[in-house]
Design a protein around this motif. Structure first.
Motif, PDB file in Angstrom:
ATOM      1  N   LEU A   1       2.503  -6.445   2.387  1.00 52.13           N
ATOM      2  CA  LEU A   1       2.883  -6.516   0.981  1.00 52.13           C
ATOM      3  C   LEU A   1       2.667  -5.179   0.291  1.00 52.13           C
ATOM      4  CD1 LEU A   1       3.764  -8.379  -1.375  1.00 52.13           C
ATOM      5  CD2 LEU A   1       1.333  -8.838  -1.763  1.00 52.13           C
ATOM      6  N   PHE A   2       1.566  -4.534   0.637  1.00 50.03           N
ATOM      7  CA  PHE A   2       1.259  -3.236   0.044  1.00 50.03           C
ATOM      8  C   PHE A   2       2.316  -2.205   0.435  1.00 50.03           C
ATOM      9  CE2 PHE A   2      -2.306   0.066  -0.655  1.00 50.03           C
ATOM     10  CZ  PHE A   2      -1.942   0.196  -1.982  1.00 50.03           C
ATOM     11  N   ASP A   3       2.722  -2.213   1.704  1.00 53.64           N
ATOM     12  CA  ASP A   3       3.781  -1.304   2.151  1.00 53.64           C
ATOM     13  C   ASP A   3       5.075  -1.580   1.383  1.00 53.64           C
ATOM     14  OD1 ASP A   3       2.351   0.165   4.032  1.00 53.64           O
ATOM     15  OD2 ASP A   3       2.776  -1.248   5.651  1.00 53.64           O
ATOM     16  N   ALA A   4       5.372  -2.856   1.181  1.00 53.94           N
ATOM     17  CA  ALA A   4       6.584  -3.222   0.450  1.00 53.94           C
ATOM     18  C   ALA A   4       6.513  -2.757  -1.000  1.00 53.94           C
ATOM     19  CB  ALA A   4       6.792  -4.731   0.509  1.00 53.94           C
ATOM     20  N   LEU A   5       5.329  -2.825  -1.590  1.00 55.97           N
ATOM     21  CA  LEU A   5       5.146  -2.362  -2.966  1.00 55.97           C
ATOM     22  C   LEU A   5       5.411  -0.854  -3.060  1.00 55.97           C
ATOM     23  CD1 LEU A   5       4.190  -3.007  -5.878  1.00 55.97           C
ATOM     24  CD2 LEU A   5       1.882  -2.405  -5.107  1.00 55.97           C
ATOM     25  N   VAL A   6       4.887  -0.104  -2.118  1.00 57.23           N
ATOM     26  CA  VAL A   6       5.125   1.336  -2.099  1.00 57.23           C
ATOM     27  C   VAL A   6       6.616   1.615  -1.986  1.00 57.23           C
ATOM     28  CG1 VAL A   6       4.796   3.467  -0.776  1.00 57.23           C
ATOM     29  CG2 VAL A   6       2.861   1.927  -1.175  1.00 57.23           C
ATOM     30  N   ASP A   7       7.299   0.909  -1.094  1.00 59.02           N
ATOM     31  CA  ASP A   7       8.738   1.122  -0.921  1.00 59.02           C
ATOM     32  C   ASP A   7       9.503   0.765  -2.194  1.00 59.02           C
ATOM     33  OD1 ASP A   7       8.318   1.986   1.661  1.00 59.02           O
ATOM     34  OD2 ASP A   7       8.711   0.025   2.562  1.00 59.02           O
ATOM     35  N   LEU A   8       9.049  -0.270  -2.892  1.00 65.30           N
ATOM     36  CA  LEU A   8       9.675  -0.652  -4.168  1.00 65.30           C
ATOM     37  C   LEU A   8       9.532   0.479  -5.175  1.00 65.30           C
ATOM     38  CD1 LEU A   8      10.901  -2.688  -6.186  1.00 65.30           C
ATOM     39  CD2 LEU A   8       8.559  -3.530  -6.594  1.00 65.30           C
ATOM     40  N   PHE A   9       8.338   1.029  -5.306  1.00 64.98           N
ATOM     41  CA  PHE A   9       8.109   2.122  -6.244  1.00 64.98           C
ATOM     42  C   PHE A   9       8.946   3.345  -5.878  1.00 64.98           C
ATOM     43  CE2 PHE A   9       3.523   0.776  -7.587  1.00 64.98           C
ATOM     44  CZ  PHE A   9       4.056  -0.301  -8.268  1.00 64.98           C
ATOM     45  N   LEU A  10       8.987   3.668  -4.591  1.00 68.00           N
ATOM     46  CA  LEU A  10       9.729   4.847  -4.158  1.00 68.00           C
ATOM     47  C   LEU A  10      11.210   4.735  -4.509  1.00 68.00           C
ATOM     48  CD1 LEU A  10       8.196   5.559  -0.623  1.00 68.00           C
ATOM     49  CD2 LEU A  10       7.854   6.883  -2.711  1.00 68.00           C
ATOM     50  N   SER A  11      11.761   3.563  -4.378  1.00 63.85           N
ATOM     51  CA  SER A  11      13.199   3.402  -4.609  1.00 63.85           C
ATOM     52  C   SER A  11      13.553   3.178  -6.079  1.00 63.85           C
ATOM     53  CB  SER A  11      13.735   2.230  -3.779  1.00 63.85           C
ATOM     54  OG  SER A  11      13.152   1.011  -4.195  1.00 63.85           O
ATOM     55  N   ARG A  12      12.654   2.528  -6.835  1.00 65.69           N
ATOM     56  CA  ARG A  12      13.008   2.132  -8.196  1.00 65.69           C
ATOM     57  C   ARG A  12      12.114   2.709  -9.283  1.00 65.69           C
ATOM     58  NH1 ARG A  12      16.691  -1.999  -8.311  1.00 65.69           N
ATOM     59  NH2 ARG A  12      17.128  -3.022  -6.326  1.00 65.69           N
ATOM     60  N   GLY A  13      11.074   3.438  -8.899  1.00 68.71           N
ATOM     61  CA  GLY A  13      10.120   3.889  -9.888  1.00 68.71           C
ATOM     62  C   GLY A  13       9.177   2.758 -10.245  1.00 68.71           C
ATOM     63  N   PHE A  14       8.323   2.999 -11.238  1.00 68.56           N
ATOM     64  CA  PHE A  14       7.350   1.959 -11.579  1.00 68.56           C
ATOM     65  C   PHE A  14       7.086   1.814 -13.077  1.00 68.56           C
ATOM     66  CE2 PHE A  14       5.081   5.886 -10.394  1.00 68.56           C
ATOM     67  CZ  PHE A  14       4.383   6.164 -11.567  1.00 68.56           C
ATOM     68  N   ALA A  15       7.450   2.797 -13.866  1.00 71.12           N
ATOM     69  CA  ALA A  15       7.091   2.764 -15.287  1.00 71.12           C
ATOM     70  C   ALA A  15       7.675   1.546 -15.998  1.00 71.12           C
ATOM     71  CB  ALA A  15       7.554   4.045 -15.972  1.00 71.12           C
ATOM     72  N   HIS A  16       8.888   1.155 -15.613  1.00 73.02           N
ATOM     73  CA  HIS A  16       9.561   0.064 -16.303  1.00 73.02           C
ATOM     74  C   HIS A  16       9.213  -1.308 -15.721  1.00 73.02           C
ATOM     75  CE1 HIS A  16      11.874   0.762 -12.694  1.00 73.02           C
ATOM     76  NE2 HIS A  16      12.559  -0.353 -12.897  1.00 73.02           N
ATOM     77  N   LEU A  17       8.498  -1.341 -14.619  1.00 70.05           N
ATOM     78  CA  LEU A  17       8.195  -2.605 -13.950  1.00 70.05           C
ATOM     79  C   LEU A  17       6.916  -3.231 -14.500  1.00 70.05           C
ATOM     80  CD1 LEU A  17       8.887  -1.641 -10.212  1.00 70.05           C
ATOM     81  CD2 LEU A  17      10.382  -2.954 -11.739  1.00 70.05           C
TER      82      LEU A  17
ATOM     83  N   ALA B   1      11.461   9.452  -1.807  1.00 69.76           N
ATOM     84  CA  ALA B   1      11.128   9.144  -3.197  1.00 69.76           C
ATOM     85  C   ALA B   1      12.331   9.402  -4.104  1.00 69.76           C
ATOM     86  CB  ALA B   1       9.938   9.995  -3.650  1.00 69.76           C
ATOM     87  N   SER B   2      12.698   8.406  -4.869  1.00 69.75           N
ATOM     88  CA  SER B   2      13.821   8.545  -5.794  1.00 69.75           C
ATOM     89  C   SER B   2      13.458   9.462  -6.955  1.00 69.75           C
ATOM     90  CB  SER B   2      14.218   7.177  -6.344  1.00 69.75           C
ATOM     91  OG  SER B   2      13.164   6.634  -7.138  1.00 69.75           O
ATOM     92  N   ASP B   3      14.478   9.956  -7.641  1.00 70.05           N
ATOM     93  CA  ASP B   3      14.228  10.778  -8.829  1.00 70.05           C
ATOM     94  C   ASP B   3      13.433   9.997  -9.871  1.00 70.05           C
ATOM     95  OD1 ASP B   3      15.579  12.892  -7.715  1.00 70.05           O
ATOM     96  OD2 ASP B   3      17.457  12.520  -8.797  1.00 70.05           O
ATOM     97  N   ARG B   4      13.703   8.714  -9.959  1.00 66.28           N
ATOM     98  CA  ARG B   4      13.001   7.901 -10.952  1.00 66.28           C
ATOM     99  C   ARG B   4      11.516   7.814 -10.615  1.00 66.28           C
ATOM    100  NH1 ARG B   4      15.390   2.516 -13.815  1.00 66.28           N
ATOM    101  NH2 ARG B   4      13.887   2.470 -15.519  1.00 66.28           N
ATOM    102  N   PHE B   5      11.202   7.653  -9.328  1.00 65.74           N
ATOM    103  CA  PHE B   5       9.799   7.620  -8.929  1.00 65.74           C
ATOM    104  C   PHE B   5       9.114   8.937  -9.259  1.00 65.74           C
ATOM    105  CE2 PHE B   5       6.568   8.748  -5.740  1.00 65.74           C
ATOM    106  CZ  PHE B   5       5.638   7.736  -5.955  1.00 65.74           C
ATOM    107  N   MET B   6       9.766  10.049  -8.922  1.00 62.47           N
ATOM    108  CA  MET B   6       9.161  11.352  -9.175  1.00 62.47           C
ATOM    109  C   MET B   6       8.976  11.587 -10.667  1.00 62.47           C
ATOM    110  SD  MET B   6       8.545  12.339  -6.164  1.00 62.47           S
ATOM    111  CE  MET B   6       7.859  13.928  -6.627  1.00 62.47           C
ATOM    112  N   SER B   7       9.926  11.130 -11.470  1.00 62.46           N
ATOM    113  CA  SER B   7       9.811  11.269 -12.919  1.00 62.46           C
ATOM    114  C   SER B   7       8.668  10.421 -13.457  1.00 62.46           C
ATOM    115  CB  SER B   7      11.126  10.863 -13.591  1.00 62.46           C
ATOM    116  OG  SER B   7      11.017  10.923 -14.992  1.00 62.46           O
TER     117      SER B   7
END
Length: 201
Positions: free
Chosen positions: A16-32, A102-108
């Motif tokens: 689950l933790f690995d999946a969470l990291v992959d979610l953040f990398l692809s979609r960012g996290f600030a809006h979640l 890492a997506s641009d959104r994640f890096m931002s």
């Protein structure tokens, strides 16, 4: 020191933790929100709380996990090479590949969130020290010119920090991954150039 990952994580929660990291990398996290994360990962909020105590801590530990996972992949690439030039190329290229996920959104989002940004900065400094070690190994093995080896390491460190801070992208348009690839090519070419007199300034 805050708790990062609880030692009693089950294999299911590690996944689950690995999946969470992959979610953040692809979609960012600030809006979640935590509800968004739980929904996308098909788990409960209480399950997320087994990883960290709040969204802020969850983001930080996910960032730590990303870099730990990346370090394992990078060092595996380095271990597969024997020559100094190949090892530095493998190291910097693998760092670029890791950041390429890492997506641009994640890096931002990472840059805007101080705790996660600090994790990136710490790992950039660690990576710079690793490059210094690889250069020193190459010089000791006489695969690299000894002249300017220290300068080359400092140059690499400076550029890695500049890449992390976004200066390279602003000036050249290169994203983090491509910037690391270019750094690897330039650094190894300069260190391996045997056509110049080593005493020349």
């Amino acid at each position: 020191m805050e708790r990062l990952v609880r030692p009693d994580l089950t294999p299911r929660r590690v996944t689950l933790f690995d999946a969470l990291v992959d979610l953040f990398l692809s979609r960012g996290f600030a809006h979640l929100t935590l509800e968004d994360m739980a929904s996308r990962l098909r788990c409960s909020k209480s399950t997320l709380y087994t990883l960290a105590d709040s969204k802020e801590q969850l983001v930080r530990v996910a960032t730590v996990h990303f870099f730990r996972r990346a370090t394992e992949d990078v060092e595996a690439r380095v271990a597969a090479e024997s020559g100094a030039r190949e090892r530095i190329t493998a190291y910097l290229s693998a760092v670029g590949v890791a950041l390429g996920a890492a997506s641009d959104r994640f890096m931002s989002d990472l840059d805007a969130f101080a705790p996660a940004r600090e994790v990136y900065q710490q790992n950039t400094h660690i990576a710079a020290r690793r490059v210094q070690e690889l250069i020193d190994e190459g010089v000791a093995a006489r695969e690299f010119r000894s002249v300017h080896a220290g300068f080359a390491a400092d140059l690499a460190a400076t550029m890695m920090v500049r890449i992390q801070q976004g200066g390279v992208r602003a000036a050249t348009g290169l994203d983090h991954a491509h910037a690391y690839h270019e750094l690897a090519a330039l650094l190894t070419a300069a260190l391996s150039d045997g056509t110049h007199d080593a005493t020349r300034v």
